[in-house]
Design a protein around this motif. Sequence first.
Motif, PDB file in Angstrom:
ATOM      1  N   HIS A  85       0.835  -1.209   0.000  1.00 54.33           N
ATOM      2  CA  HIS A  85       0.000   0.000   0.000  1.00 54.33           C
ATOM      3  C   HIS A  85       0.870   1.259   0.000  1.00 54.33           C
ATOM      4  O   HIS A  85       0.366   2.366  -0.183  1.00 54.33           O
ATOM      5  CB  HIS A  85      -0.905   0.015   1.241  1.00 54.33           C
ATOM      6  N   ARG A  87       3.231   4.127  -1.219  1.00 52.77           N
ATOM      7  CA  ARG A  87       3.527   4.785  -2.503  1.00 52.77           C
ATOM      8  C   ARG A  87       4.543   5.892  -2.257  1.00 52.77           C
ATOM      9  O   ARG A  87       4.475   6.588  -1.244  1.00 52.77           O
ATOM     10  CB  ARG A  87       2.282   5.452  -3.087  1.00 52.77           C
ATOM     11  N   ARG A 125      -5.337   8.007   2.600  1.00 52.01           N
ATOM     12  CA  ARG A 125      -3.886   7.809   2.665  1.00 52.01           C
ATOM     13  C   ARG A 125      -3.266   8.836   3.599  1.00 52.01           C
ATOM     14  O   ARG A 125      -3.803   9.928   3.769  1.00 52.01           O
ATOM     15  CB  ARG A 125      -3.240   7.929   1.279  1.00 52.01           C
ATOM     16  N   ALA A 164      -1.520   3.559   3.257  1.00 48.42           N
ATOM     17  CA  ALA A 164      -2.963   3.464   3.512  1.00 48.42           C
ATOM     18  C   ALA A 164      -3.204   3.763   4.992  1.00 48.42           C
ATOM     19  O   ALA A 164      -2.541   3.196   5.866  1.00 48.42           O
ATOM     20  CB  ALA A 164      -3.469   2.078   3.153  1.00 48.42           C
TER      21      ALA A 164
END
Length: 409
Positions: A85, A87, A125, A164
């Motif tokens: 999750h 990024r 997020r 996340a």
Amino acid sequence: MAEARIYAGLDIGTTKITAIVAEPEEDGEGIRVIGVGTAPSDGLKRGVVVNLEKTTRSIQYAVQEAERMSGRTIRGVFAGIAGDHIRGINSRGVIAVSRKDAEIRPHDLERVIEAAKAVAIPADREILHVLPQEFIVDDQDGIRDPVGMSGVRLEAEVHIITGAASACRNVIRAAERAGLEVEELVLEPLASADAVLTQDERDLGVALLDIGGGTTDVAIFYEGSVRHTAVIGLGGSNVTNDLAIGLRTPVERAEQLKLQSGCALTSMVRPQEVVQVPSVGGRSDREVSRHMLAMMIEPRIEEIFELSKKEIRTNHIADLLGAGVVLTGGASSLMGMPELAEQVFDLPVRRGFPMGITGLTEAVCDPRFATGVGLAIHAHLTGARPHTAERGVLSRISFGLKRWIEELV
Ligand SMILES: Nc1ncnc2c1ncn2[C@@H]1O[C@H](COP(=O)(O)OP(=O)(O)OP(=O)(O)O)[C@@H](O)[C@H]1O
Ligand SMILES: [Mg+2]
């Protein structure tokens, strides 16, 4: 006399949870590891907490062991986070320097970083890190620390790492249920980097691969800063499962075979060598050549390296990796890993062991402990940052992580 401050790293991995306690060295420069605790972990899937109860219990075991060994009580921890999750994106912020004498002040840095953070981040997020890469003053680029310089226009290039919100929250919850306070969530490969990379490597350009049980974490550095991060949902556990299926043997036995006789590069083992494989369902043991074992392992490791290479290639940074690739994490201990990696990446490759610490070095001198040791180092650097001019402003800025944690929990 008041007890010296301690730094505690909590690595919540897919196969094991590690707590590391350290004290600052007398000269304040480095840390001395005084306690290590590990416990098997089975409350995570591919780096993400999926079972709070099991994770909490494993954290308690690991922490108690580290406390017993060190004779100190752990309250606040720097906890690792990973999972696919995560990024990482690069962003840029621009501001006008408002002062008449055009001298750049720390406040301007905060403003320009805030501006760089103003990218659209979805509500589900959370920002974990904002890592400044370089500053540009008027048209002069490549500046690491612009404070004190003169200029009317200040730009910052940053790498923003998000995760996340639910996954972040669950790490914090598990730690809290174990009676701990999370001081900061740290992306696991960044922590590992603090433990195994040299400054020269970061400056020259290096790709760090932390190959654990459930995930392979990638962090790419050049010119001293983080340029790219990625988490791939494959690791050593996949190799074990492949062996269990391929050999029709229980997972525990497959794991043992992998550790004792596995090899990532088929050409490195002699075909004559054989190992015993117990079968399931009461059938008698069989013999399998190590060559055959390696043939089952190699494609999976190759897949992991190819996916990591894709991360390097899509970011057009292959030419910038002057220091090549460093492998760490438990699965990097598998025989033949650096050799296979050299073939895939066509770059020099070494294994990364935790370094730059004193104390219980033998207990933690294993790539499995790179993240745990790195978290303790990170905790120390964060605490010491206001006084360490050398690491500079790039690593000193804090981004209100605690604030959003308080809002969330
Ligand atoms: N000596 C060794 N040879 C081969 N593989 C090993 C060795 N030691 C550990 N491993 C493998 O490393 C993996 C565990 O690595 P590590 O402890 O770094 O993972 P983790 O931190 O628990 O998981 P993750 O980081 O993916 O959440 C397991 O798959 C294990 O089989
Ligand atoms: Mg790990």
